[in-house]
Design an enzyme around this catalytic site. Sequence first.
Site: not given
Length: 273
Positions: A46, A51, A76, A109
């Site tokens: 994930d 990120y 996401k 998200h």
Amino acid sequence: MNDIPVKELANGVKIPQLGLGVYKVSSEQAYETVSNALKIGYRHIDTASYYQNEEEVGRAIRESGIPREELFVTTKVWNDEQGYDRTLRAFEQSKERLGLDYIDLYLIHWPVTDRFPETWRALEKLDTDGEVRAVGVSNFLKHHLKTLMETAIIKPVVNQIELHPKLVEKSTIAYCKEQGIEIESWSPLGRAKYLDDPVLVELASKHDKSPAQIMIRWHIQNDYIVIPKSTKKVRQQENLAVFDFSLDKKDLEKLNQMEAGERVGSHPDHITR
């Protein structure tokens, strides 16, 4: 290899119930982190555009030698990427960074209030066009989901929320169950803030497991999908070793009594952009 259960989502797609989250895993660490996880048996990874490690995550996946169809990859769309056209562009950028032909699960998200209905329309297009195998949301509370359902043609199959024994969104979870939406737990260990809780320490001693393993097992037995994060191989192995014991009814009752409404992340209602 391992005994990770597989859950079937409402659209028939199968997802490993336990995976690896890579939030706050730096781009420098991400390749080795994901490579190690895949070597020891993880098949569900994930990530998210936010990120900033999709490129390294994708490289680890591609170089693992594991057939793509045996892996489950989630990413996401971030808040400032939301809106119909922006989301479609953001998806293409994520897919390019990951270097994958398709994404297994694509999520909104956060519920940016004035954007998520249009963002969802873009996810529906990606689903219909076969670019993704499943679409869902993250950090949506019951009222966000009800708003989404007013215009949605395709229901989300997953809602990924902050969830651990200290925070259980009972009304959201109940609504998701009614709607056939699977709950996925992010920060399932509460960012390690509660590992010294007396209940966890007691149950860890009883079962000859770590407090973290007790928490992960609680998620598994509550039928949640769970994605603990660790960059250390030994911790990844520990997080995976939760299928050789069970919590009994009294254990679960003790863990359920830990609920205190304590968040380690942001409140979904406070996200505006």
